[in-house]
Design an enzyme around this catalytic site. Sequence first.
Site, PDB file in Angstrom:
ATOM      1  N   GLY A  13       0.779  -1.244   0.000  1.00  0.00           N
ATOM      2  CA  GLY A  13       0.000   0.000   0.000  1.00  0.00           C
ATOM      3  C   GLY A  13       0.805   1.285   0.000  1.00  0.00           C
ATOM      4  O   GLY A  13       0.296   2.331   0.412  1.00  0.00           O
ATOM      5  N   SER A  14       2.033   1.245  -0.529  1.00  0.00           N
ATOM      6  CA  SER A  14       2.801   2.499  -0.516  1.00  0.00           C
ATOM      7  C   SER A  14       2.244   3.505  -1.542  1.00  0.00           C
ATOM      8  O   SER A  14       2.254   4.715  -1.300  1.00  0.00           O
ATOM      9  CB  SER A  14       4.302   2.241  -0.740  1.00  0.00           C
ATOM     10  N   ASN A  15       1.733   3.012  -2.667  1.00  0.00           N
ATOM     11  CA  ASN A  15       1.082   3.944  -3.613  1.00  0.00           C
ATOM     12  C   ASN A  15      -0.226   4.475  -3.047  1.00  0.00           C
ATOM     13  O   ASN A  15      -0.568   5.638  -3.240  1.00  0.00           O
ATOM     14  CB  ASN A  15       0.839   3.257  -4.963  1.00  0.00           C
ATOM     15  N   ASN A 110      -4.629   2.395 -13.452  1.00  0.00           N
ATOM     16  CA  ASN A 110      -3.662   1.505 -12.802  1.00  0.00           C
ATOM     17  C   ASN A 110      -2.279   2.117 -12.923  1.00  0.00           C
ATOM     18  O   ASN A 110      -2.013   2.887 -13.849  1.00  0.00           O
ATOM     19  CB  ASN A 110      -3.669   0.133 -13.504  1.00  0.00           C
ATOM     20  N   HIS A 112       1.684   0.862 -13.303  1.00  0.00           N
ATOM     21  CA  HIS A 112       2.494  -0.322 -13.584  1.00  0.00           C
ATOM     22  C   HIS A 112       3.967   0.097 -13.593  1.00  0.00           C
ATOM     23  O   HIS A 112       4.318   1.108 -14.208  1.00  0.00           O
ATOM     24  CB  HIS A 112       2.094  -0.916 -14.945  1.00  0.00           C
ATOM     25  N   THR A 144      -8.077  -1.533 -19.365  1.00  0.00           N
ATOM     26  CA  THR A 144      -8.945  -2.194 -20.336  1.00  0.00           C
ATOM     27  C   THR A 144      -8.797  -3.694 -20.087  1.00  0.00           C
ATOM     28  O   THR A 144      -8.049  -4.092 -19.187  1.00  0.00           O
ATOM     29  CB  THR A 144      -8.523  -1.858 -21.789  1.00  0.00           C
ATOM     30  N   GLU A 146      -7.193  -5.757 -21.771  1.00  0.00           N
ATOM     31  CA  GLU A 146      -5.827  -6.201 -22.069  1.00  0.00           C
ATOM     32  C   GLU A 146      -4.931  -5.815 -20.884  1.00  0.00           C
ATOM     33  O   GLU A 146      -4.843  -4.628 -20.550  1.00  0.00           O
ATOM     34  CB  GLU A 146      -5.339  -5.505 -23.348  1.00  0.00           C
ATOM     35  N   ASP A 148      -2.383  -4.388 -18.610  1.00  0.00           N
ATOM     36  CA  ASP A 148      -1.408  -3.299 -18.755  1.00  0.00           C
ATOM     37  C   ASP A 148      -1.398  -2.722 -20.179  1.00  0.00           C
ATOM     38  O   ASP A 148      -0.378  -2.193 -20.629  1.00  0.00           O
ATOM     39  CB  ASP A 148       0.007  -3.762 -18.353  1.00  0.00           C
ATOM     40  N   GLU A 177       6.944   6.317  -8.805  1.00  0.00           N
ATOM     41  CA  GLU A 177       5.504   5.990  -8.774  1.00  0.00           C
ATOM     42  C   GLU A 177       4.762   6.871  -7.772  1.00  0.00           C
ATOM     43  O   GLU A 177       3.662   7.349  -8.043  1.00  0.00           O
ATOM     44  CB  GLU A 177       5.291   4.519  -8.376  1.00  0.00           C
TER      45      GLU A 177
HETATM   46  C1  GRF Z   1       3.844  -1.083  -7.337  1.00  0.00           C
HETATM   47  O1  GRF Z   1       5.123  -1.233  -7.885  1.00  0.00           O
HETATM   48  C2  GRF Z   1       2.814  -0.913  -8.431  1.00  0.00           C
HETATM   49  O2  GRF Z   1       3.291  -0.195  -9.531  1.00  0.00           O
HETATM   50  C3  GRF Z   1       2.528  -2.331  -8.834  1.00  0.00           C
HETATM   51  O3  GRF Z   1       2.532  -3.054  -7.605  1.00  0.00           O
HETATM   52  C4  GRF Z   1       3.364  -2.380  -6.670  1.00  0.00           C
HETATM   53  C5  GRF Z   1       2.515  -2.109  -5.470  1.00  0.00           C
HETATM   54  O4  GRF Z   1       3.242  -1.544  -4.408  1.00  0.00           O
HETATM   55  N1  GRF Z   1       1.308  -2.424  -9.587  1.00  0.00           N
HETATM   56  P1  GRF Z   1       2.486  -0.831  -3.219  1.00  0.00           P
HETATM   57  O5  GRF Z   1       1.486  -1.836  -2.651  1.00  0.00           O
HETATM   58  O6  GRF Z   1       1.805   0.376  -3.767  1.00  0.00           O
HETATM   59  O7  GRF Z   1       3.546  -0.491  -2.214  1.00  0.00           O
END
Ligand code: GRF
Length: 221
Positions: A13-15, A110, A112, A144, A146, A148, A177
């Site tokens: 959950g860092s994002n 999303n 990626h 979508t 597909e 990524d 990110e």
């Molecule tokens: C991140 O690298 C994100 O881009 C990918 O999965 C990872 C999730 O990391 N889809 P976090 O849970 O957000 O720390």
Amino acid sequence: MKSTAVVFISGRGSNLEALLRNQEHFQIMAVLSDRSDAAGLRLAEEFAEEHDQSLAIISADRARFCTLSEQKHALYDAVDEIQPDIILLAGYMQLIEGEFIARYPQQILNIHPSLLPDFPGLSPHKMALEAGVAEHGCTVHVVTEEVDGGPILAQAKCPVEENDTEESLAARTLAREHLLYPWTVNAICEGALSVSPDGTVTSSEALTRSAEEHHFLLPPR
Ligand code: GRF
């Protein structure tokens, strides 16, 4: 008025944390997970308490359901009750079904960790190292069917260094990110970045300047 958002996670959950800390033009109403032990759920709870934000924490463990489809639908149903403006995947490890995507056209995003269309799917850092690329990075895109493969909204690059391991490259990418995802979501919710039904991405002049300042890449105007 801020746009309403929900975030899907499966792990750390860092994002999600970066999104929670940067809710300028959007407000996160709920965090959903296919795993009740996802560390990001605890993090969201603590954030909500600390900032006095009303935030639903919803999980649906596979063991509670007879089929994978039932598990997925429990989370989709929870989203349908909220009817958010935008749905953000942040390290969510399940495939999203077409039927759900069709209900929220161009509204599911999303992040990626690669410069798509290069290295979609699992292990993008490993693939980048094996390919010997000089630059790596991350991409925010529309979801979508597909994997990524949806329209690219914004990207951030980082260098690949000599002696990089998968871990060191992943950490450098993750730092990008955490800046790119909230910036892109705020731009969408503010109307500075938009995507048409045919997948064409348009950005304002001001956003193009902001992208240059942050060293982010937008699709050509
Ligand atoms: C991140 O690298 C994100 O881009 C990918 O999965 C990872 C999730 O990391 N889809 P976090 O849970 O957000 O720390």
